[in-house]
Motif scaffolding. Structure first.
Motif, PDB file in Angstrom:
ATOM      1  N   ALA A  13       0.831  -1.207   0.000  1.00 23.13           N
ATOM      2  CA  ALA A  13       0.000   0.000   0.000  1.00 23.13           C
ATOM      3  C   ALA A  13       0.863   1.254   0.000  1.00 23.13           C
ATOM      4  CB  ALA A  13      -0.922  -0.015   1.223  1.00 23.13           C
ATOM      5  N   ALA A  14       1.910   1.248   0.836  1.00 25.95           N
ATOM      6  CA  ALA A  14       2.807   2.396   0.892  1.00 25.95           C
ATOM      7  C   ALA A  14       3.549   2.564  -0.434  1.00 25.95           C
ATOM      8  CB  ALA A  14       3.793   2.226   2.042  1.00 25.95           C
ATOM      9  N   GLY A  15       3.964   1.425  -1.008  1.00 23.78           N
ATOM     10  CA  GLY A  15       4.657   1.486  -2.292  1.00 23.78           C
ATOM     11  C   GLY A  15       3.795   2.087  -3.379  1.00 23.78           C
ATOM     12  N   TRP A  16       2.526   1.687  -3.412  1.00 26.48           N
ATOM     13  CA  TRP A  16       1.608   2.243  -4.413  1.00 26.48           C
ATOM     14  C   TRP A  16       1.528   3.761  -4.305  1.00 26.48           C
ATOM     15  CZ3 TRP A  16      -0.937  -2.875  -4.680  1.00 26.48           C
ATOM     16  CH2 TRP A  16      -1.265  -3.233  -5.989  1.00 26.48           C
ATOM     17  N   ARG A  17       1.423   4.263  -3.084  1.00 28.84           N
ATOM     18  CA  ARG A  17       1.300   5.713  -2.903  1.00 28.84           C
ATOM     19  C   ARG A  17       2.609   6.427  -3.215  1.00 28.84           C
ATOM     20  NH1 ARG A  17      -1.751   3.950   1.665  1.00 28.84           N
ATOM     21  NH2 ARG A  17       0.103   4.186   2.979  1.00 28.84           N
ATOM     22  N   LEU A  18       3.726   5.885  -2.704  1.00 28.62           N
ATOM     23  CA  LEU A  18       5.011   6.555  -2.872  1.00 28.62           C
ATOM     24  C   LEU A  18       5.445   6.592  -4.330  1.00 28.62           C
ATOM     25  CD1 LEU A  18       7.595   7.810  -1.750  1.00 28.62           C
ATOM     26  CD2 LEU A  18       8.474   5.492  -1.377  1.00 28.62           C
ATOM     27  N   VAL A  19       5.365   5.456  -5.024  1.00 26.82           N
ATOM     28  CA  VAL A  19       5.877   5.387  -6.387  1.00 26.82           C
ATOM     29  C   VAL A  19       5.059   6.263  -7.321  1.00 26.82           C
ATOM     30  CG1 VAL A  19       6.321   3.841  -8.329  1.00 26.82           C
ATOM     31  CG2 VAL A  19       6.864   3.109  -6.018  1.00 26.82           C
ATOM     32  N   ARG A  20       3.760   6.366  -7.072  1.00 30.71           N
ATOM     33  CA  ARG A  20       2.942   7.255  -7.900  1.00 30.71           C
ATOM     34  C   ARG A  20       3.296   8.728  -7.675  1.00 30.71           C
ATOM     35  NH1 ARG A  20      -3.234   5.306  -7.350  1.00 30.71           N
ATOM     36  NH2 ARG A  20      -2.430   3.785  -5.859  1.00 30.71           N
ATOM     37  N   ALA A  21       3.775   9.056  -6.469  1.00 33.33           N
ATOM     38  CA  ALA A  21       4.095  10.443  -6.153  1.00 33.33           C
ATOM     39  C   ALA A  21       5.437  10.867  -6.722  1.00 33.33           C
ATOM     40  CB  ALA A  21       4.085  10.639  -4.634  1.00 33.33           C
ATOM     41  N   LEU A  22       6.328   9.917  -6.980  1.00 33.00           N
ATOM     42  CA  LEU A  22       7.663  10.240  -7.470  1.00 33.00           C
ATOM     43  C   LEU A  22       7.653  10.504  -8.974  1.00 33.00           C
ATOM     44  CD1 LEU A  22       9.821   7.521  -5.659  1.00 33.00           C
ATOM     45  CD2 LEU A  22       9.804   9.976  -5.169  1.00 33.00           C
ATOM     46  N   PRO A  23       8.569  11.340  -9.465  1.00 33.65           N
ATOM     47  CA  PRO A  23       8.755  11.438 -10.917  1.00 33.65           C
ATOM     48  C   PRO A  23       9.124  10.071 -11.484  1.00 33.65           C
ATOM     49  CG  PRO A  23       9.898  13.222  -9.784  1.00 33.65           C
ATOM     50  CD  PRO A  23       9.436  12.268  -8.712  1.00 33.65           C
ATOM     51  N   ARG A  24       8.709   9.797 -12.709  1.00 35.78           N
ATOM     52  CA  ARG A  24       8.931   8.484 -13.308  1.00 35.78           C
ATOM     53  C   ARG A  24      10.400   8.097 -13.293  1.00 35.78           C
ATOM     54  NH1 ARG A  24      10.241   6.373 -18.342  1.00 35.78           N
ATOM     55  NH2 ARG A  24       9.273   4.349 -18.834  1.00 35.78           N
ATOM     56  N   ARG A  25      11.283   9.032 -13.640  1.00 33.86           N
ATOM     57  CA  ARG A  25      12.706   8.717 -13.698  1.00 33.86           C
ATOM     58  C   ARG A  25      13.235   8.298 -12.334  1.00 33.86           C
ATOM     59  NH1 ARG A  25      17.148  11.973 -12.998  1.00 33.86           N
ATOM     60  NH2 ARG A  25      15.807  13.809 -12.835  1.00 33.86           N
ATOM     61  N   TRP A  26      12.797   8.971 -11.273  1.00 35.60           N
ATOM     62  CA  TRP A  26      13.252   8.624  -9.930  1.00 35.60           C
ATOM     63  C   TRP A  26      12.731   7.250  -9.529  1.00 35.60           C
ATOM     64  CZ3 TRP A  26      12.785  13.517  -6.327  1.00 35.60           C
ATOM     65  CH2 TRP A  26      13.545  14.555  -6.883  1.00 35.60           C
ATOM     66  N   ALA A  27      11.451   7.009  -9.826  1.00 38.94           N
ATOM     67  CA  ALA A  27      10.862   5.725  -9.438  1.00 38.94           C
ATOM     68  C   ALA A  27      11.567   4.568 -10.135  1.00 38.94           C
ATOM     69  CB  ALA A  27       9.373   5.713  -9.770  1.00 38.94           C
ATOM     70  N   LEU A  28      11.775   4.702 -11.451  1.00 37.49           N
ATOM     71  CA  LEU A  28      12.468   3.636 -12.181  1.00 37.49           C
ATOM     72  C   LEU A  28      13.894   3.458 -11.670  1.00 37.49           C
ATOM     73  CD1 LEU A  28      11.279   4.297 -15.847  1.00 37.49           C
ATOM     74  CD2 LEU A  28      10.737   2.310 -14.428  1.00 37.49           C
ATOM     75  N   GLY A  29      14.531   4.564 -11.297  1.00 36.90           N
ATOM     76  CA  GLY A  29      15.887   4.487 -10.769  1.00 36.90           C
ATOM     77  C   GLY A  29      15.951   3.704  -9.475  1.00 36.90           C
ATOM     78  N   LEU A  30      14.991   3.934  -8.586  1.00 40.22           N
ATOM     79  CA  LEU A  30      14.968   3.213  -7.314  1.00 40.22           C
ATOM     80  C   LEU A  30      14.724   1.722  -7.526  1.00 40.22           C
ATOM     81  CD1 LEU A  30      12.954   5.692  -5.052  1.00 40.22           C
ATOM     82  CD2 LEU A  30      15.382   5.106  -4.859  1.00 40.22           C
ATOM     83  N   PHE A  31      13.801   1.392  -8.408  1.00 40.83           N
ATOM     84  CA  PHE A  31      13.526  -0.020  -8.683  1.00 40.83           C
ATOM     85  C   PHE A  31      14.724  -0.674  -9.378  1.00 40.83           C
ATOM     86  CE2 PHE A  31       9.330   1.028  -7.427  1.00 40.83           C
ATOM     87  CZ  PHE A  31       8.650  -0.156  -7.203  1.00 40.83           C
ATOM     88  N   GLY A  32      15.414   0.094 -10.211  1.00 41.67           N
ATOM     89  CA  GLY A  32      16.601  -0.443 -10.861  1.00 41.67           C
ATOM     90  C   GLY A  32      17.704  -0.751  -9.858  1.00 41.67           C
TER      91      GLY A  32
END
Length: 305
Positions: A13-32
């Motif tokens: 649940a927290a991941g859903w909220r946090l990742v949607r709030a981040l810019p796409r580039r940042w989110a993909l970077g963290l998952f990478g």
């Protein structure tokens, strides 16, 4: 609820909220970064074994870079899953149409009013393909594997319902999934099934990348029962988007076993073309199952794509 299950549910649940709030580039970077950490030391043993079958080499010979790329692809799937509800469906639909091939097979099935069985391996981002279906053809009906805890399963059901899908639980429903899927196909609806991983231990014996395996009978049985075309679909990632391919209908005239083998052959060709985007971290081939693993096929599952 079990404390560990609650932590898992709250984490998603927290991941859903946090990742949607981040810019796409940042989110993909963290998952990478997370994927790169998982790849250290050779990565998951089962993933390496599975990729070795695709490449027809020993597990130790699978390039570390391919394992890393596969885990990055898997991480990208989850990142996009978290972000998908907030993405523009019109833009997504146009992107799919700009890169997909074979969409005419789906349109033809819809025009004839017979529906279609869309069978896919666990590759790329099939949820994006589903968004295209919702916008251009109509809500697809998909079967959802029941997860632990139940609250997390309901969260994933709501996620895909928000995208416009109709969800039928694999287990625990009031009516067997097969009966419901037959009814949807006879209404001219599209049914989407992930088709290369048998969760029951009683699937159809096939040869997959030259070794014995079992695959679900559902796609073939549904097509034979209803006369709906069985269309193999493949999804993969491109650097800035997605690739999709809808193959020609598979001949179902020779029965369930022959049809399932033909589907397995189509899956194998497509996976071999995009091995890094095949998200199969679980045992699939007969040789990788022991008695206790087979027994666990019948238990509830933790999340997988």
């Amino acid at each position: 609820m079990d404390p560990k299950a609650r932590v898992l549910d709250l984490g998603y649940a927290a991941g859903w909220r946090l990742v949607r709030a981040l810019p796409r580039r940042w989110a993909l970077g963290l998952f990478g970064i997370a994927a790169d950490r998982a790849a250290r030391g050779g990565g998951p043993v089962q993933l390496r074994r599975n990729l070795a079958r695709v490449l027809s080499i020993a597990p130790a010979q699978v390039p570390d870079e391919l394992v890393r790329a596969s885990l990055r692809s898997y991480a990208r799937y989850w990142c996009e899953a978290f972000r998908l509800p907030s993405m523009d469906p019109v833009w997504l639909t146009e992107r799919v149409e700009s890169s997909a091939t074979g969409l005419e097979h789906i349109h033809e099935a819809a025009e004839r009013g017979r529906g279609a069985v869309l069978a896919l391996p666990h590759s790329g981002n099939w949820d994006v393909a589903g968004v295209w279906l919702v916008r251009r053809v109509g809500a697809p009906t998909v079967v959802a594997e029941r997860l632990e805890p139940e609250s997390l399963f309901r969260r994933f059901v709501r996620f895909r319902e928000h995208l416009g899908f109709e969800i039928i639980p694999l287990t625990g429903g009031t009516t067997p999934p097969f009966e419901q899927l037959v009814a949807r196909l006879r209404q001219g609806r599209m049914v989407g099934l992930l088709g290369e991983r048998d969760l029951t231990g009683a699937g159809v014996p096939v040869t997959f990348f030259g070794e014995p395996a079992r695959m679900p009978a559902g796609p073939a049985r549904l097509a034979i029962e209803t006369g709906a075309p069985l269309l193999p679909v493949h999804c993969w990632f491109t650097p800035d988007g997605w690739g999709f391919q809808v193959g020609e209908p598979i001949d179902t005239a020779r029965g369930v076993q022959h049809t399932t083998q033909a589907l397995a052959d189509r899956f194998a060709a497509d996976i071999a073309a995009h091995p890094a985007d095949w998200h199969m971290l679980q045992p699939l081939w007969t040789a990788d199952f022991t008695g206790d693993r087979i027994a666990r096929r019948h238990t509830h599952r933790k999340p997988s794509p």
